[in-house]
Write an enzyme that holds these catalytic residues in place. Structure first.
Site, PDB file in Angstrom:
ATOM      1  CG  ASN A   1     -37.618 -74.776 -36.733  1.00  0.00           C
ATOM      2  OD1 ASN A   1     -37.325 -75.036 -35.570  1.00  0.00           O
ATOM      3  ND2 ASN A   1     -38.299 -73.699 -37.081  1.00  0.00           N
ATOM      4  N   GLY A   2     -37.676 -77.982 -35.269  1.00  0.00           N
ATOM      5  CA  GLY A   2     -38.707 -78.580 -34.413  1.00  0.00           C
ATOM      6  C   GLY A   2     -38.113 -79.737 -33.626  1.00  0.00           C
TER       7      GLY A   2
ATOM      8  CD  GLU B   1     -33.647 -61.244 -24.023  1.00  0.00           C
ATOM      9  OE1 GLU B   1     -34.284 -61.984 -24.744  1.00  0.00           O
ATOM     10  OE2 GLU B   1     -34.090 -60.123 -23.666  1.00  0.00           O
TER      11      GLU B   1
ATOM     12  CG  HIS C   1     -41.594 -58.502   2.891  1.00  0.00           C
ATOM     13  ND1 HIS C   1     -42.054 -58.556   4.185  1.00  0.00           N
ATOM     14  CD2 HIS C   1     -42.284 -57.507   2.291  1.00  0.00           C
ATOM     15  CE1 HIS C   1     -42.998 -57.648   4.357  1.00  0.00           C
ATOM     16  NE2 HIS C   1     -43.155 -56.988   3.213  1.00  0.00           N
TER      17      HIS C   1
ATOM     18  NE  ARG D   1     -35.944 -69.030 -37.501  1.00  0.00           N
ATOM     19  CZ  ARG D   1     -37.271 -69.080 -37.430  1.00  0.00           C
ATOM     20  NH1 ARG D   1     -37.968 -68.038 -37.806  1.00  0.00           N
ATOM     21  NH2 ARG D   1     -37.900 -70.156 -36.993  1.00  0.00           N
TER      22      ARG D   1
ATOM     23  CB  CYS E   1     -33.713 -74.779 -36.559  1.00  0.00           C
ATOM     24  SG  CYS E   1     -33.057 -75.836 -35.277  1.00  0.00           S
TER      25      CYS E   1
ATOM     26  CE  LYS F   1     -37.328 -61.060 -32.207  1.00  0.00           C
ATOM     27  NZ  LYS F   1     -37.350 -60.165 -31.031  1.00  0.00           N
TER      28      LYS F   1
ATOM     29  CE  LYS G   1     -35.407 -57.281 -23.587  1.00  0.00           C
ATOM     30  NZ  LYS G   1     -36.787 -57.511 -23.818  1.00  0.00           N
TER      31      LYS G   1
ATOM     32  CD  GLU H   1     -39.158 -56.468 -21.293  1.00  0.00           C
ATOM     33  OE1 GLU H   1     -39.425 -57.596 -20.833  1.00  0.00           O
ATOM     34  OE2 GLU H   1     -38.663 -56.309 -22.417  1.00  0.00           O
TER      35      GLU H   1
ATOM     36  CD1 TRP I   1     -30.675 -71.570 -30.365  1.00  0.00           C
ATOM     37  CD2 TRP I   1     -32.197 -73.052 -29.676  1.00  0.00           C
ATOM     38  NE1 TRP I   1     -30.985 -71.283 -29.062  1.00  0.00           N
ATOM     39  CE2 TRP I   1     -31.908 -72.181 -28.615  1.00  0.00           C
ATOM     40  CE3 TRP I   1     -33.122 -74.076 -29.471  1.00  0.00           C
ATOM     41  CZ2 TRP I   1     -32.513 -72.291 -27.366  1.00  0.00           C
ATOM     42  CZ3 TRP I   1     -33.731 -74.190 -28.227  1.00  0.00           C
ATOM     43  CH2 TRP I   1     -33.423 -73.302 -27.194  1.00  0.00           C
TER      44      TRP I   1
HETATM   45  C1  AGP Z   1     -37.544 -61.117 -25.160  1.00  0.00           C
HETATM   46  O1  AGP Z   1     -36.501 -60.221 -25.120  1.00  0.00           O
HETATM   47  C2  AGP Z   1     -37.189 -62.502 -25.249  1.00  0.00           C
HETATM   48  N1  AGP Z   1     -36.257 -62.766 -26.268  1.00  0.00           N
HETATM   49  C3  AGP Z   1     -38.259 -63.544 -25.027  1.00  0.00           C
HETATM   50  O2  AGP Z   1     -38.545 -63.508 -23.665  1.00  0.00           O
HETATM   51  C4  AGP Z   1     -39.579 -63.459 -25.825  1.00  0.00           C
HETATM   52  O3  AGP Z   1     -40.301 -62.337 -25.440  1.00  0.00           O
HETATM   53  C5  AGP Z   1     -40.387 -64.748 -25.599  1.00  0.00           C
HETATM   54  O4  AGP Z   1     -39.655 -65.843 -26.086  1.00  0.00           O
HETATM   55  C6  AGP Z   1     -41.739 -64.705 -26.228  1.00  0.00           C
HETATM   56  O5  AGP Z   1     -41.662 -64.558 -27.613  1.00  0.00           O
HETATM   57  P1  AGP Z   1     -42.921 -64.140 -28.467  1.00  0.00           P
HETATM   58  O6  AGP Z   1     -43.312 -62.769 -28.067  1.00  0.00           O
HETATM   59  O7  AGP Z   1     -42.430 -64.205 -29.892  1.00  0.00           O
HETATM   60  O8  AGP Z   1     -43.995 -65.134 -28.205  1.00  0.00           O
END
Ligand code: AGP
Length: 608
Positions: A98-99, A488, A504, A27, A2, A603, A485, A481, A73
């Site tokens: 937010n929270g 995501e 395996h 965000r 949020c 985000k 990506k 990673e 969110w």
């Molecule tokens: C990365 O592409 C992601 N959106 C997510 O995994 C992110 O890295 C994770 O939420 C951690 O966020 P931070 O680095 O702000 O703590």
């Protein structure tokens, strides 16, 4: 997560709030809303979907010099207009949040008994009614908010206005970020400075438990008991351009291309001719880091992958035991902490609830449990993580707006590269690493030249459902990673395996519909990786390999090889991340997904 924006001004605030919401879109959110106070009434507008939908609903003219706005969110309750913020109690009090309020059920039943009706399934609506209930006895808005938050369990950043108080906005935070923007004849609050850059560059970073009361020409920060606090006003050095796309089609592409610069910024001032300067992260750092006997690295998502790469470096080069763990797991499993253990958190946002909770856990146990000190490697200044850690190493990537983390990740690797040298005991190696670090920016520039070749490669993935990513040694987390990506932003199912693990189990998945992506620098694992690739080819799998130009691997039926410029082993994980980011980006563009704001994601994940 949020986003909150609020303003009290001598001009109409709707355009300021709307622009603030647009600047918080990164965000991640699923609905948006605004409440304006005008002539003793609260005018609320909400819409499911993008901020553009809210703007359309608001239309041209929205009077009111006081207001709050929000991007939601969803956590409690589905994505619909009734659950969108602001929540209003009896037309008198409006709240954005937010929270998560953990004790919302108990409060809800108490407020129901007191006659309040609930129109949403959210935890936030209880806060609006609770504040309204405390105003009934004549309490000021600030006093009512103070009494209400004293009863809340959980995490919150709140901004509150009342219909009968046309200039006052009250905001408070515990566990979720909030900044106060200081203008001339106007004051603001927001979840992030980026939201307010068009209207001010002067900010007060609110700390845990702070509450601010503001009008157009006054603000006061107090603690939970109403004592006035002296919080400094700080000038932001962020330019508006840094938070805009410029000529790029997406923030993610801009941020991928910013990496040579970001990486160089990250090492600047932290190297001597032949070593990495521990003193660059604080006067006490050198003495402290010399005592480190073990390292625990804790992070989430992409940041955790950076930690996994660092484990290879720290154990092989610094010869110190290093444990890397997801923050959401760490504190719940009672970890064994070795003596003089450096506790490192990695985070782009500095507000990730799981990471923050793990830091607080480590701090609560302290030196008695083995923790020597806490170090935050973080991209955003003035966050909960940086405030609460003993040592801070900033990643200096600049604002990262795309939900998919790119430059924050590679600059984390850069910091971890330097940390390895700082805690290592061998000066010879450090001298070589310093040269490698200085060369990373130009190496990444050369890798970025593969952009158009990778955009063609991406076409092979568009009609696929799944993909496998392979790597060995420090390239295994880089493969993870790459898979993250792709998942995501293109919504393609992707998994990463250490290449030696393929036989395996996952080899059973390989057929011509399963693209297999591998990263193969010219290092001690190259021959092993080549054998693993043969295992895939022999089963009809389609291989796409990013390989060192001297690897000896060539394109032939079943295997497409993209030559990577040779980079030193010490920094290869940084360079090999770039083609995987570009691959995910181009697949997403080809599939037409929302690259910068992928569905369901946020985000900055400020809830556990
Ligand atoms: C990365 O592409 C992601 N959106 C997510 O995994 C992110 O890295 C994770 O939420 C951690 O966020 P931070 O680095 O702000 O703590």
């Amino acid at each position: 997560m949020c986003g909150i924006v609020g303003a009290s001004a001598q001009r109409e605030v709707a355009p300021i709030l709307l622009e603030g919401l647009r600047r918080l879109e990164y965000r991640g959110y699923d609905s948006a809303g605004m409440a304006l106070v005008d002539h003793g009434r609260i005018e609320r507008t909400r819409a499911v979907g993008k901020v553009a939908a809210l703007a359309e609903r608001l239309g041209e003219h929205n009077p009111g010099t006081l207001g709050i706005a929000h991007t939601r969110w969803a956590t409690h309750g589905g994505v619909n207009e009734a659950n969108a913020h602001p929540h209003v109690s009896n037309g008198r009090v409006a709240v954005v949040h937010n929270g998560i309020i953990e004790n919302h059920e108990a409060l809800r039943s108490r407020l129901r008994d007191a006659g309040y009706q609930f129109d949403s399934e959210t935890d936030t609506e209880v806060v609006a009614h609770l504040i309204d209930s405390y105003r009934a006895d004549g309490s000021s808005l600030a006093e009512a908010v103070r009494r209400a938050v004293a009863e809340l369990h959980g995490a919150y950043a709140l901004a509150v206005v009342a219909a009968d108080d046309p200039e006052t906005l009250v905001a408070t935070r515990r566990g979720s970020p909030l900044v106060l923007g200081v203008g001339i004849g106007e004051h603001f609050v927001a979840s992030d400075v980026a939201a307010l850059l068009p209207v001010t560059r002067r900010f007060v970073y609110l700390e845990e438990g702070d509450m601010v009361t503001l009008t157009p020409d006054y603000f006061e920060v107090t603690d939970a008991d109403g004592r006035v606090l002296d919080r400094p006003v700080q000038e932001s050095v962020l330019s508006i351009e840094a938070t805009e796309k410029g000529a790029y089609r997406h923030f993610m592409l801009k941020e991928i291309h910013e990496q040579p610069r970001a990486l160089t910024d990250t090492w600047q001032g932290r190297l001597s001719d032949n070593n990495v300067l521990a003193s660059s992260i604080g006067p006490e750092a050198e003495a402290l880091l010399a005592r480190v006997e073990a390292v625990h690295i804790v992070a989430c998502g992409t940041s955790s992958h950076a930690g996994m790469v660092a484990r290879y470096w720290i154990e092989a080069e610094a010869r110190l035991p290093c444990n890397v763990e997801l923050a959401s797991e760490y504190r719940y499993r009672d970890p064994v902490v070795p003596r003089n253990c450096l506790f490192v958190t990695l985070s782009q946002s500095g507000e990730t609830a799981d990471t923050l909770a793990a830091l607080r856990y480590a701090k609560s146990l302290g030196e008695g449990a083995g923790y020597l000190a806490t170090l935050a490697i973080c991209n955003k200044p003035e966050t909960s993580l940086t405030r609460e850690s003993d040592l801070i190493m900033m990643t200096r990537a600049g604002p990262e707006i795309g939900v998919a983390s790119t430059k924050a990740f590679t600059t984390q690797l850069m910091c971890l590269r330097m940390l390895t040298a700082m805690i290592g005991r061998g000066p010879d190696r450090a001298e070589r690493v310093v040269g490698d670090i200085r060369g990373v920016g130009s190496a990444v520039e050369r890798v970025l030249e593969l952009d158009s070749a990778i955009s063609h490669l991406a076409e092979h993935f568009v009609d696929k459902q799944h993909a496998l990513f392979l790597g060995r040694g420090p390239m295994y987390p880089i493969a993870m990673e790459g898979a993250l990506k792709l998942k995501e932003i293109s919504y393609l199912h992707a998994e990463a395996y250490a290449a030696g693990e393929l036989k395996h189990g996952p080899l059973a998945l390989v057929d011509e519909d399963m693209p297999v992506v591998a990263v193969a620098p010219n290092n001690e694992w190259l021959e092993k990786v080549k054998s693993n690739l043969q295992e895939v080819r022999a089963r009809g799998g389609k291989l796409y390999v990013f390989a060192d130009e001297n690897s000896g691997l060539e394109t032939e039926p079943g295997i497409t090889v993209l030559d990577m410029p040779h980079v030193p082993d010490t920094v290869a994980p940084i360079a090999y991340t770039i083609p995987l980011q570009l691959l995910a980006y181009h697949v997403a563009v080809a599939k037409g997904t929302d690259v910068d704001q992928p569905r369901n994601l946020a985000k900055s994940v400020t809830v556990e």
